[in-house]
Design a protein around this motif. Structure first.
Motif, PDB file in Angstrom:
ATOM      1  N   GLY A  38      34.922  32.992  46.058  1.00  0.00           N
ATOM      2  CA  GLY A  38      36.113  33.153  45.823  1.00  0.00           C
ATOM      3  C   GLY A  38      36.793  33.673  44.559  1.00  0.00           C
ATOM      4  O   GLY A  38      37.987  33.344  44.128  1.00  0.00           O
ATOM      5  N   GLY A  39      36.044  34.515  43.988  1.00  0.00           N
ATOM      6  CA  GLY A  39      36.625  35.107  42.561  1.00  0.00           C
ATOM      7  C   GLY A  39      37.468  36.483  42.675  1.00  0.00           C
ATOM      8  O   GLY A  39      38.051  36.523  41.709  1.00  0.00           O
ATOM      9  N   ILE A  40      37.593  37.016  43.727  1.00  0.00           N
ATOM     10  CA  ILE A  40      38.381  38.099  43.920  1.00  0.00           C
ATOM     11  C   ILE A  40      39.580  37.683  43.620  1.00  0.00           C
ATOM     12  O   ILE A  40      40.639  38.519  43.053  1.00  0.00           O
ATOM     13  N   GLU A  41      40.165  36.488  44.523  1.00  0.00           N
ATOM     14  CA  GLU A  41      41.514  35.999  44.183  1.00  0.00           C
ATOM     15  C   GLU A  41      41.885  35.784  42.938  1.00  0.00           C
ATOM     16  O   GLU A  41      43.025  36.069  42.422  1.00  0.00           O
ATOM     17  N   VAL A  42      40.924  35.285  42.319  1.00  0.00           N
ATOM     18  CA  VAL A  42      41.121  34.614  40.928  1.00  0.00           C
ATOM     19  C   VAL A  42      41.399  35.922  39.989  1.00  0.00           C
ATOM     20  O   VAL A  42      42.188  36.006  38.991  1.00  0.00           O
ATOM     21  N   VAL A  43      40.283  36.972  40.157  1.00  0.00           N
ATOM     22  CA  VAL A  43      40.554  38.061  39.178  1.00  0.00           C
ATOM     23  C   VAL A  43      41.905  38.831  39.527  1.00  0.00           C
ATOM     24  O   VAL A  43      42.469  39.272  38.552  1.00  0.00           O
ATOM     25  N   LEU A  44      42.334  38.925  40.940  1.00  0.00           N
ATOM     26  CA  LEU A  44      43.484  39.411  41.188  1.00  0.00           C
ATOM     27  C   LEU A  44      44.757  38.623  40.455  1.00  0.00           C
ATOM     28  O   LEU A  44      45.695  39.404  39.857  1.00  0.00           O
ATOM     29  N   ASN A  45      44.733  37.396  40.370  1.00  0.00           N
ATOM     30  CA  ASN A  45      45.951  36.840  39.536  1.00  0.00           C
ATOM     31  C   ASN A  45      45.587  36.881  38.078  1.00  0.00           C
ATOM     32  O   ASN A  45      46.599  36.755  37.431  1.00  0.00           O
TER      33      ASN A  45
ATOM     34  N   GLU B 236      32.280  47.514  50.676  1.00  0.00           N
ATOM     35  CA  GLU B 236      33.186  47.576  51.720  1.00  0.00           C
ATOM     36  C   GLU B 236      33.689  46.003  52.128  1.00  0.00           C
ATOM     37  O   GLU B 236      34.822  45.990  52.348  1.00  0.00           O
ATOM     38  N   LYS B 237      32.685  45.135  52.138  1.00  0.00           N
ATOM     39  CA  LYS B 237      33.208  43.816  52.380  1.00  0.00           C
ATOM     40  C   LYS B 237      34.036  43.392  51.153  1.00  0.00           C
ATOM     41  O   LYS B 237      35.445  42.475  51.572  1.00  0.00           O
ATOM     42  N   ASN B 238      34.231  43.527  50.158  1.00  0.00           N
ATOM     43  CA  ASN B 238      35.101  43.321  48.906  1.00  0.00           C
ATOM     44  C   ASN B 238      36.431  44.044  49.182  1.00  0.00           C
ATOM     45  O   ASN B 238      37.427  43.574  48.933  1.00  0.00           O
ATOM     46  N   ARG B 239      36.371  45.223  49.696  1.00  0.00           N
ATOM     47  CA  ARG B 239      37.461  46.131  49.906  1.00  0.00           C
ATOM     48  C   ARG B 239      38.239  45.391  51.262  1.00  0.00           C
ATOM     49  O   ARG B 239      39.620  45.534  51.057  1.00  0.00           O
ATOM     50  N   GLU B 240      37.507  44.880  51.963  1.00  0.00           N
ATOM     51  CA  GLU B 240      38.269  44.415  53.237  1.00  0.00           C
ATOM     52  C   GLU B 240      38.845  43.074  52.651  1.00  0.00           C
ATOM     53  O   GLU B 240      40.176  42.571  53.266  1.00  0.00           O
TER      54      GLU B 240
ATOM     55  N   SER C 238      43.128  42.438  52.742  1.00  0.00           N
ATOM     56  CA  SER C 238      43.834  41.257  53.692  1.00  0.00           C
ATOM     57  C   SER C 238      44.582  40.503  52.485  1.00  0.00           C
ATOM     58  O   SER C 238      45.634  39.861  52.954  1.00  0.00           O
ATOM     59  N   LEU C 239      44.450  40.436  51.226  1.00  0.00           N
ATOM     60  CA  LEU C 239      45.247  40.002  50.131  1.00  0.00           C
ATOM     61  C   LEU C 239      46.342  40.593  50.038  1.00  0.00           C
ATOM     62  O   LEU C 239      47.374  40.083  49.760  1.00  0.00           O
ATOM     63  N   GLU C 240      46.425  42.024  50.072  1.00  0.00           N
ATOM     64  CA  GLU C 240      47.476  42.836  50.427  1.00  0.00           C
ATOM     65  C   GLU C 240      48.554  42.578  51.470  1.00  0.00           C
ATOM     66  O   GLU C 240      49.690  42.312  51.124  1.00  0.00           O
ATOM     67  N   GLU C 241      47.804  42.374  52.576  1.00  0.00           N
ATOM     68  CA  GLU C 241      48.549  42.069  53.636  1.00  0.00           C
ATOM     69  C   GLU C 241      49.258  40.794  53.671  1.00  0.00           C
ATOM     70  O   GLU C 241      50.422  40.621  54.121  1.00  0.00           O
ATOM     71  N   ARG C 242      48.596  39.968  53.090  1.00  0.00           N
ATOM     72  CA  ARG C 242      49.078  38.571  52.853  1.00  0.00           C
ATOM     73  C   ARG C 242      50.190  38.553  51.880  1.00  0.00           C
ATOM     74  O   ARG C 242      51.099  38.033  52.042  1.00  0.00           O
TER      75      ARG C 242
ATOM     76  N   GLY D 209      49.843  48.550  46.354  1.00  0.00           N
ATOM     77  CA  GLY D 209      48.288  48.217  46.676  1.00  0.00           C
ATOM     78  C   GLY D 209      47.616  48.074  45.556  1.00  0.00           C
ATOM     79  O   GLY D 209      48.131  48.399  44.260  1.00  0.00           O
ATOM     80  N   LEU D 210      46.617  47.482  45.599  1.00  0.00           N
ATOM     81  CA  LEU D 210      45.423  47.179  44.254  1.00  0.00           C
ATOM     82  C   LEU D 210      44.990  48.437  43.934  1.00  0.00           C
ATOM     83  O   LEU D 210      45.063  48.466  42.880  1.00  0.00           O
ATOM     84  N   PHE D 211      44.672  49.217  44.708  1.00  0.00           N
ATOM     85  CA  PHE D 211      44.011  50.786  44.319  1.00  0.00           C
ATOM     86  C   PHE D 211      45.237  51.460  43.327  1.00  0.00           C
ATOM     87  O   PHE D 211      44.945  52.122  42.492  1.00  0.00           O
ATOM     88  N   ASP D 212      46.188  51.470  44.183  1.00  0.00           N
ATOM     89  CA  ASP D 212      47.556  51.989  43.110  1.00  0.00           C
ATOM     90  C   ASP D 212      47.888  51.603  41.677  1.00  0.00           C
ATOM     91  O   ASP D 212      47.919  51.876  40.893  1.00  0.00           O
ATOM     92  N   LEU D 213      47.827  50.078  41.725  1.00  0.00           N
ATOM     93  CA  LEU D 213      47.880  49.353  40.473  1.00  0.00           C
ATOM     94  C   LEU D 213      46.764  49.683  39.653  1.00  0.00           C
ATOM     95  O   LEU D 213      46.845  50.048  38.479  1.00  0.00           O
ATOM     96  N   MET D 214      45.666  49.572  39.894  1.00  0.00           N
ATOM     97  CA  MET D 214      44.482  50.051  39.155  1.00  0.00           C
ATOM     98  C   MET D 214      44.407  51.622  38.800  1.00  0.00           C
ATOM     99  O   MET D 214      44.316  51.696  37.384  1.00  0.00           O
TER     100      MET D 214
END
Length: 984
Positions: A849-856, A883-887, A891-895, A947-952
């Motif tokens: 569950g580290g992707i959500e934490v890094v996003l925060n 690809e799994k991390n991209r998915e 999903s986090l963007e949609e949420r 979007g996350l990619f736009d943010l980066m």
């Protein structure tokens, strides 16, 4: 002519020495005018001659009678200094001590003159010892070093204690005398350094005299005040006795102890025996095809020692007595301490056995560890395995003629995992459960009814008792002769002390280095002796105490990497690491009775290890660059792999669980579920612990630059600890000063679930209005007919708003509000470096569950500047080629988009009410009056809709522009300030 000058200086010096002996025994016997004449015409001139002329040093160094008289002067000077500098006990004083400050001030004039005279003599001796072995041996035979030891003891006793008299002129006199004592102390340390320079035998003697805890103190006073020279005869090794007369000399010198040496293997004679016979034992084991590790060599030496006849043991005892100048223990006087080489080898063997026994059960908790077991009980069960570490000590006395100086490279088995990731997570969860039970009122009430109360002092140990038990009075002999020297001298004054330790345990590496052997056998013997002294230093309490103070000195003075003292300590720690004793040292500097998760000495060890590993990684080419060449990189070495293995285990078993438990408690206090008084540490404890954890993360950041270490950390799943630490920091620690201030409102309001509202505040007329977000009660009547004044708001004081705006809180010294500055950013940096081009780590971060934490972490954080840029880089590495991390990111963007739409549809009435309030009574407050802190808080509490990619892409493209713009803005502000000053 030069020899004649040398003899003349020797004659004049001996005349002055006789006068000084009389002067120190009877101060009024010789007039002060005569003593001043001797100072200027003899001592100063001889001092200059020994500094300039090699021939004068040579003649004085070979004059045995001059050395004898020097020893008599030192023996007479020490009691004289003690009478005038150290006050005796006072039965009428509450502490049974008399103040020494007034005593020193009363004897100011005579002390200044006599200290200067003794200082000149020590400098003369130091210059003479530069001649080499002849002068060093003569000084040792005359026991001049024993006199210097006693002078060092007096200097430490006087300088290590502060002024205890009344303020005034006496304090200035006391300070002058203390400075003179410090100067004398520095010269005495330089004397010891010259005494053992390039002399392996003298180094071993010094080590035994300074660090052997099984013998009497080197500065123990003689009975009836008699000189040690008259009470103890010379040993055969230190005298001029002919070889055929050795047995008779031994019997004459010690008729009662000539055959009274015991069979103990933890005594000094056995250490000397191992140093002499260890290489032969290793060769015998190698010839028989048996193992040649340190434990086997120590066992073989022990077997030979136990079957040795008493007469032969007596010879080794006399050899030891000749090295130390002190008799050994009789059979009925066995040592109470498990010291020496064989003791250390036995400890290592026991640690290995414990580790092997415990390693199998590490992945699965024992049946005794039930779900209701408290965190303290779990730690108690793990206490016997505190030192179960995979030690692999480099060959002790195992350097043969054909051995290479380069250590062996690491093997696959050296990287094995000792404890899996779930082990540390289980410990942390047990700690949280235990904490929540303690915080629950019903559980706490029942626990108090069924068990006696346990105070914080009883759980962690009394701070005063711990200090009294661990730290004696400065200058006490029981702490070791040199232990308190780092408490007295500064960085530019103490350099000679680590130089002495370095010369004793760090062997010369280059053939043209001073002290390097002329033959292969001699070189191997020199390396073996340095290994013996390294083990001996850490096997004795006095040696560990001194090394602890030397390490703490680095942190106390905040020394930089380019300073000479820091470089000396790096070399010392590198030698300990090469000998495989770094895990033993790390555990030796842990105080289990203290509240420290990481002691200050351990934090400095991590800092020095970071420097060592950085240098080694740049020295060797990585294996990835040697593919196709047929070569194998010698790095990492086995000892380095074992050290990293040990530190990863320590980080998983102790550091992260205990640190996250404290952070979790901070969150509970912030949420109002616990009181700040329940926090177990003070601010000083938090600062020390923070420094240690920060050094651990910096060390891991260096490891991620090496492919071998990255692979090892991936196999160990260290992402589990990094993600856990990020989660706890993100949940419990606020990101801004304002959020921390808002958390201090009453509990009933903090637990309200209503959204934040803008509420105007009554401010003075001369102060600009500030709009701050405030919560209101959910249960408040908010019907259409209810007036707005009936809403239940919490109005913080104006000082809270001011503190939030200025970045300074009223409770900055509250340990429960510790912000852990830059720790989250450094953790993200380590995680980012570990994730780069490593799909295994990418998958581990997703699973934990580290992707959500890094996003925060892309949100603004006052306590972690530039963390947004680091988090964006980590996210880029996480989704690169996965690809799994991209998915997961999609999903986090949609949420996030759904949450924004839900808030927009459900927030209509609230927004309308807010608009009504803004357009009503508070219409004068424009949107521009909203403070920057409030805007920042709203920004960081909202999830980005883009979007996350736009943010980066945005962050990466605008990063140079932002830096440039900030620089231009600062320049513009400075110009405007100067222009305003000109108008004024």
């Amino acid at each position: 002519m030069a020899i004649r000058d040398g003899k003349a200086n020797a004659f004049r010096l001996r005349l002055a020495l006789q006068a000084l002996i009389v002067h120190f025994k009877s101060a009024t016997f010789i007039r002060e005018r005569t003593m001043d004449m001797l100072d200027s015409r003899v001592l100063k001139q001889v001092l200059g001659a020994t500094a300039r002329q090699q021939e004068v040093r040579q003649v004085l160094g070979n004059d045995r009678r001059m050395w004898d008289e020097l020893e008599e002067v030192f023996e007479a000077a020490v009691p004289s200094f003690e009478r005038r500098s150290v006050a005796g006990p006072d039965p009428n004083s509450p502490e049974f001590d008399s103040p020494s400050g007034p005593l020193i001030a009363a004897n100011f004039t005579s002390l200044v003159r006599d200290i200067d005279r003794v200082n000149d003599l020590v400098v003369i001796c130091k210059n003479i010892l530069a001649c080499g072995d002849g002068a060093q041996d003569n000084a040792a035979k005359s026991r001049v070093d024993q006199g210097v030891f006693k002078i060092i003891s007096v200097c430490v006793k006087v300088t290590a204690r502060g002024y205890d008299g009344d303020a005034g002129p006496d304090e200035e006199k006391w300070q002058t005398v203390v400075n003179d004592y410090k100067k004398l102390l520095i010269n005495c340390l330089q004397f010891l350094n010259n005494l053992v320079a390039q002399n392996e035998r003298r180094k071993l003697m010094l080590w035994v005299q300074l660090f052997d805890s099984t013998t009497d103190s080197v500065i123990a006073p003689m009975a009836n005040g008699e000189s040690s020279k008259g009470k103890q005869s010379e040993s055969p090794l230190e005298s001029d006795v002919q070889p055929g007369e050795t047995d008779q000399a031994v019997a004459t010198a010690n008729p009662t102890n000539s055959k009274s040496y015991g069979m103990s293997t933890d005594s000094g004679p056995f250490l000397v025996y191992v140093g002499k016979i260890g290489l032969e034992v290793r060769r015998d084991l190698a010839d028989r095809g048996e193992k040649c590790d340190p434990i086997d060599i120590a066992k073989a030496c022990q077997k030979r020692w136990e079957v040795m006849i008493p007469e032969e043991q007596a010879v080794w005892g006399e050899t030891y007595q000749g090295l130390t100048g002190k008799p050994t223990a009789s059979p009925g006087q066995s040592s109470s301490k498990n010291d020496g080489v064989i003791a250390l080898a036995n400890k290592i063997q026991q640690l290995r056995a414990d580790f092997e026994n415990y390693n199998g059960s590490a992945a699965q908790p024992s049946s005794e560890e039930g779900p209701d077991m408290s965190f303290g009980t779990r730690r108690a069960l793990a206490a016997p395995y505190e030192k179960t570490l995979p030690l692999e000590v480099s060959s002790y006395l195992a350097h043969g003629v054909d051995d290479k100086a380069t250590p062996p490279p690491a093997m696959e088995s050296d990287y094995r995992m000792a404890y899996n990731a779930s082990y540390g997570a289980d410990i942390l969860q047990q700690g949280k459960d235990d904490l929540m039970k303690r915080l629950d009122p019903l559980t706490e009430r029942s626990r108090r009814m069924t068990s006696p109360p346990v105070s914080r002092t009883a759980e962690y140990g009394s701070e005063e008792d711990s200090e009294d038990e661990d730290f004696g009075v400065p200058g006490d002999d029981g702490r070791g002769l040199l232990t308190d020297v780092p408490l007295i001298l500064g960085p530019n004054e103490i350099e000679v002390l680590p130089m002495i330790i370095l010369s004793g345990i760090v062997p010369p590496l280059l053939p043209n280095s001073p002290g390097y052997g002329s033959t292969t056998e001699e070189t191997c013997a020199i390396r073996n002796m340095h290994t013996v002294r390294c083990h001996f230093l850490l096997a004795q309490d006095n040696g560990r105490n001194l090394l602890r103070e030397l390490l703490i000195f680095v942190a106390a003075w905040d020394l930089r990497e380019d300073e000479l003292y820091f470089k000396f300590m790096v070399k010392i720690m590198e030698s300990i690491l090469s000998n495989g004793l770094m895990p033993f040292s790390y555990h030796a500097f842990r105080d289990h009775r203290s509240k420290d998760i990481i002691s200050p000495a351990q934090a400095v060890i991590m800092k020095l290890l970071t420097n060592i590993f950085r240098a080694r990684q740049t020295q060797y080419r990585p294996q990835s660059q040697l593919v196709g060449t047929g070569e194998k990189s010698p790095y990492p070495t086995r000892v380095d792999a074992h050290m990293v293995n040990f530190l990863l285990t320590e980080f998983r078993r102790h550091i992260v669980p205990q640190t996250c438990a404290l952070i979790f408690l901070q969150g509970q206090i912030r949420a109002g579920k616990a009181s700040p008084e329940e926090f177990p540490l003070n601010l000083w404890d938090m600062e020390r612990m923070y420094e240690g954890i920060y050094q651990y993360l910096e060390f891991f950041a260096i490891l991620t630059e090496c492919d071998a270490w990255k692979q090892m950390m991936a196999e160990w799943e260290m992402t589990s600890e990094l993600v856990t630490l990020l989660k706890e920091l993100d949940t419990a620690i606020p990101r801004s000063i304002l959020a921390r201030e808002m958390s201090k409102i009453p509990t009933a309001v903090r637990q309200a679930q209503a959204p934040m509202q803008l509420v105007p505040q009554e401010l003075p007329a001369n102060q600009a209005p500030v709009a701050v977000e405030r919560p209101y009660e959910v249960g408040s009547p908010t019907g259409p007919g209810m007036p707005e004044s009936t809403l239940s708001f919490h109005q913080p004081t104006a000082s809270a708003v001011s503190n939030a705006a200025t970045g300074v809180g009223p409770n900055e010294d509250e340990p429960s509000d510790f912000p852990w500055k830059n720790l989250k950013k450094l953790t993200v940096l380590v995680l980012s470096s570990l994730t780069w081009k490593n799909q295994k780590v990418q998958d581990q971060v997703r699973d934990y569950g580290g992707i959500e934490v890094v996003l925060n972490c892309t949100k603004h954080d006052d306590f972690n500047p530039y963390i947004r840029e680091h988090a964006v880089m980590a996210l880029r590495f996480l989704v690169e080629g996965n690809e799994k991390n991209r998915e997961v990111v999609r999903s986090l963007e949609e949420r996030a988009a759904e949450n924004v739409r839900a808030k927009g549809s459900a927030g209509g009435p609230s927004n309308g009410a807010s608009a009504k309030r803004r357009n009503g009574k508070g219409a004068a407050q424009d949107a521009s009056t909203v403070s920057e802190l409030s805007q920042r808080e709203r920004m960081q509490n909202s999830i980005p809709s883009s979007g996350l990619f736009d943010l980066m892409r945005e962050v990466m493209l605008e990063m140079p522009k932002r830096v440039k713009a900030s620089t231009l803005d600062a320049h513009k502000t400075e110009l405007l300030r100067q222009l305003d000053q000109e108008f004024d």
